[in-house]
Design a protein around this motif. Structure first.
Motif, PDB file in Angstrom:
ATOM      1  N   SER A   1      14.218  40.458 -92.015  1.00 33.63           N
ATOM      2  CA  SER A   1      14.621  41.758 -92.568  1.00 33.63           C
ATOM      3  C   SER A   1      15.532  42.506 -91.613  1.00 33.63           C
ATOM      4  O   SER A   1      16.542  43.101 -92.024  1.00 33.63           O
ATOM      5  CB  SER A   1      13.374  42.596 -92.883  1.00 33.63           C
ATOM      6  N   ALA A   2      15.183  42.485 -90.313  1.00 31.65           N
ATOM      7  CA  ALA A   2      16.017  43.176 -89.323  1.00 31.65           C
ATOM      8  C   ALA A   2      17.405  42.552 -89.264  1.00 31.65           C
ATOM      9  O   ALA A   2      18.427  43.253 -89.188  1.00 31.65           O
ATOM     10  CB  ALA A   2      15.342  43.129 -87.960  1.00 31.65           C
ATOM     11  N   ARG A   3      17.465  41.245 -89.300  1.00 25.19           N
ATOM     12  CA  ARG A   3      18.761  40.561 -89.251  1.00 25.19           C
ATOM     13  C   ARG A   3      19.589  40.874 -90.500  1.00 25.19           C
ATOM     14  O   ARG A   3      20.799  41.126 -90.412  1.00 25.19           O
ATOM     15  CB  ARG A   3      18.543  39.054 -89.118  1.00 25.19           C
ATOM     16  N   GLU A   4      18.955  40.837 -91.657  1.00 23.61           N
ATOM     17  CA  GLU A   4      19.696  41.073 -92.899  1.00 23.61           C
ATOM     18  C   GLU A   4      20.179  42.512 -93.005  1.00 23.61           C
ATOM     19  O   GLU A   4      21.278  42.764 -93.515  1.00 23.61           O
ATOM     20  CB  GLU A   4      18.824  40.672 -94.092  1.00 23.61           C
ATOM     21  N   GLU A   5      19.382  43.449 -92.511  1.00 26.76           N
ATOM     22  CA  GLU A   5      19.849  44.836 -92.472  1.00 26.76           C
ATOM     23  C   GLU A   5      21.116  44.947 -91.626  1.00 26.76           C
ATOM     24  O   GLU A   5      22.088  45.607 -92.004  1.00 26.76           O
ATOM     25  CB  GLU A   5      18.757  45.739 -91.886  1.00 26.76           C
TER      26      GLU A   5
END
Length: 742
Positions: free
Chosen positions: A166-170
């Motif tokens: 999730s952090a990477r995709e954000e």
């Protein structure tokens, strides 16, 4: 025009071709790639003209990871094709040291565990063994694969992203928004792993605001790190291969290199020829008829499975059918992802060797390197260690000692090409010379760059590597770390490790490990004028604690007859040496040690080898044994192993005891002797050949026999063969008696 998303499977020729085609068609303003954004300012380093495969290696205080590229990596094609078409090429993922990558060692690893359920359903639907075979079936064997987007959408639709995803995709979504805004009416091509593509589309198509501080305010900030760096390193097909342990998206990089360069049909022919060539080099018979059968089988399987061209498993199954006539002892590795187990059929071994390939990458000469690389190369030149051949070092010479320390520091950093063939060893007799073999290897530069995460100088890097080894290490490993620190000349580490050792020996219940530690530390304390640890006070404290712990453990050790334990006996021998040679370091009185030894030697519940060793310890400390009591010993072979391990010299000087032992062995029945033989062999192995001759001479004298002792001590065959022959003769005699034929 907005973003054009291209989901890929890492290290896939089919996806690499798709990326090239999309960039050719779109002529985008930006090509955004799943990769570490902190390397964007150094993107030109990737395009210096390296020979692939190479990897981007990143490290920080607590983590190191790789982002590997080969000729057919979709990310590499995005970089090169994007630049060729005049696009701005940027990485858009979080840096490798970020918390999101805490458990990730390879950025371009396969995430299949996150979507096992859907993969299993697809494999069942298409009657294939695993995700690799499924991918080949759907995409790599086709000239123009279709359905990639649907495949990736299906995978992500059944999986749950973790916090790191999730952090990477954000973060990646913020890059895409900024690029689309900046590109105006020109397209932006976004190349990411297929697992992330659907989520990125949803974030942008739905206008989702990710809450980042840079949303709507230009390009995202690249997080900074306090320590660490990133460098390019040479890589290899062997390191990429899933069958050798790398969690890559694709196995068999050598084969897929051929698919990329020549297409799947020519790759199939190449694989058959490569396997045949490798087998013939190993003197394995492969006939022309075998090769024709393999080609025929592969083609038939491809048609049966609906492949436009033979897929990897079509060829492998055809080769297996043609070359392996007997039953396989293990499933072929391409039916599951994993390494070959011992005993694999030679044809399987060579198939995997051909699939893996032998390509090794090379960096352009202008590629920046960490300070450690230049520091080591300068040291090697200055000390004459940058050549190939054998090196002999006299460690009493200051210059040779410094060369030895350089080589040991390279050894503990696991830099290949520096092999020590002889020299000082932990717990061994003092040795004042070393022999090394030096040879150039392709992997050395990569190993040096990766070792730079430990420090900028060789001594600093070796020290940090040893400290890391010592964390949470057991006693055996702590002792080895201490000895390596001594060999490397790293005194700053020794105190910390010695304190850990001292604490460990007080608490351990492992007598074998304790013996290894006590023996090694005692050797350093007694002999090491050479490296500067002789009579070291901290080592003395370890010896004191270790000796007390051995005595405490052996006095409470009970158990029936069992094979002699060489590790346990080593601990007793080390205790003897501590009392005899390191008395000034001990808080124990020798009389108290002898008292413990006598109690253990008389303890009928103690193991026989320990009772013998305890008697030997008391004897070595000045307490003469009662020879008459030896006649009542049970499990004589094990008892002797203990006695000889600790009191070898005393036995040699006691003809009376040797005579009693000879009488006891002579009185054994054949059955008793055969049972005792392994333990007797272990017992007498503590004497070198010359001392065995001394014992033989004592035995002959005891029997009043004259003759050469060499004829007694040397057999023309293995003693165990003689024992087996005696056992066979005994069984034959028993059968003759039973049949009335004796």
């Amino acid at each position: 025009m907005g973003a054009v998303f291209v989901g890929v499977r890492h290290h896939s020729p089919a996806c690499a071709r798709r990326v090239a085609a999309v960039i050719e068609e779109q002529r985008p303003a930006y090509v955004l790639i799943e990769g570490p954004a902190d390397f964007n300012e150094r993107m030109d380093e990737l395009l210096l003209g390296h020979e692939l495969p190479v990897a981007l290696f990143s490290y920080s205080d607590a983590h190191a990871s790789w982002s590997p590229f080969c000729d057919y990596s979709p990310e590499w094609i995005a970089i090169t094709e994007g630049r060729r078409h005049g696009a701005e090429v940027r990485f858009i993922d979080l840096p490798a040291w970020h918390e999101a990558f805490r458990d990730v060692s390879n950025r371009y690893a396969d995430a299949e565990l996150r979507y096992t359920e859907v993969v299993d359903r697809l494999c069942a639907e298409f009657a294939v063994d695993n995700v690799d075979v499924l991918w080949d079936h759907l995409f790599e064997s086709e000239d123009e694969p279709r359905g990639l987007d649907e495949y990736f959408d299906l995978l992500r639709g059944t999986a749950t992203a973790d916090a790191g995803d999730s952090a990477r995709e954000e973060y990646m979504a913020r890059w895409v928004r900024a690029a689309v805004e900046d590109a105006g009416d020109r397209p932006v091509v976004v190349v990411t792993g297929g697992f992330h593509t659907a989520a990125l589309k949803a974030r942008l198509d739905g206008g989702q605001n990710d809450g980042g501080e840079n949303d709507g305010a230009g390009w995202p900030e690249v997080p900074e790190r306090e320590k660490g760096a990133s460098y390019l390193v040479p890589y290899s097909h062997a390191r990429l291969d899933a069958f050798t342990g790398y969690q890559s998206g694709m196995p068999s990089p050598g084969y897929y290199q051929q698919v990329w360069e020549n297409g799947s049909r020519q790759a199939a022919d190449w694989l058959v020829e490569s396997v045949a060539t490798r087998l013939r080099r190993k003197q394995q018979p492969v006939s022309t008829a075998d090769l024709i059968a393999a080609h025929t089988q592969a083609g038939a399987l491809a048609r049966l499975r609906g492949h436009a061209n033979p897929a990897r498993t079509d060829v492998l199954d055809g080769l297996t059918s043609a070359l392996i006539s007997e039953d396989l002892t293990q499933p072929p590795p391409w039916t599951r992802r994993g390494t070959l187990q011992p005993g694999a059929h030679p044809a399987l071994v060579e198939m995997l060797g051909a699939l893996s390939g032998d390509k090794v990458g090379r960096l352009h000469a202008s590629t920046p390197a960490p300070p450690l690389v230049n520091a080591v190369q300068e040291l090697l030149r200055t000390h004459g260690l940058d050549r190939e051949g054998k090196v002999a070092l006299d460690l009493t010479d200051a210059e040779a000692l410094e060369r030895s320390r350089i080589l040991h520091r390279l050894r503990v950093l696991r830099i290949p090409g520096f092999e020590r063939t002889s020299g000082p060893s932990a717990g061994g007799q003092p040795k004042m010379d070393e022999q090394w073999t030096l040879r150039p290897v392709d992997e050395r530069l990569a190993a040096l760059i990766e070792a730079a995460e430990n420090g900028a100088t060789l001594v600093e890097a070796a020290g940090v590597a040893l400290e890391r080894r010592s964390r949470n290490a057991g006693l055996d490993e702590l002792s080895a770390v201490l000895f390596d620190a001594v060999l490397c000349g790293i005194s700053s580490l020794s105190g910390e490790v010695q304190e850990s050792l001292r604490s460990g020996v007080r608490e351990t219940g492992d007598l074998g490990a304790l013996g290894e530690v006590l023996s090694g530390v005692l050797g350093l304390w007694r002999h090491d004028r050479l490296f500067g640890t002789r009579r070291d006070p901290l080592l003395g404290k370890v010896i004191d604690a270790g000796t007390s712990r051995v005595l405490w453990l052996v006095e409470g050790l009970h158990g029936g007859p069992a094979p002699a334990d060489p590790q346990r006996l080593k601990a007793m021998a080390a205790t003897r040496d501590a009392v005899l040679h390191a008395r000034t370091a001990l808080s124990l009185d020798p009389a108290d040690v002898a008292g413990v030894a006598i109690r253990v030697s008389n303890d009928a519940q103690a193991p026989p080898d320990l009772r013998g060793a305890a008697l030997g310890l008391a004897w070595a400390l000045g307490t003469e044994p009662d020879v008459r009591r030896v006649r009542g010993v049970e499990a004589l072979g094990d008892w002797l192993a203990g006695l000889f391990a600790v009191a070898r010299e005393e036995v040699l000087a006691s003809p009376g005891l040797v005579g009693v032992l000879d009488e006891l062995v002579s009185a054994m029945t054949e059955d008793e002797f055969l049972v005792a033989l392994p333990a007797l062999r272990l017992a007498f192995s503590y004497f070198p050949p010359r001392e065995r001759e001394t014992i033989a001479a004592t035995v002959l004298a005891h029997r009043g026999v004259e003759g050469s002792v060499r004829g007694v001590t040397k057999l023309g065959v293995d003693p165990m063969v003689v024992a087996e022959a005696m056992a066979v003769e005994r069984r034959v005699d028993a059968l003759l008696v039973k049949g009335g034929l004796a």
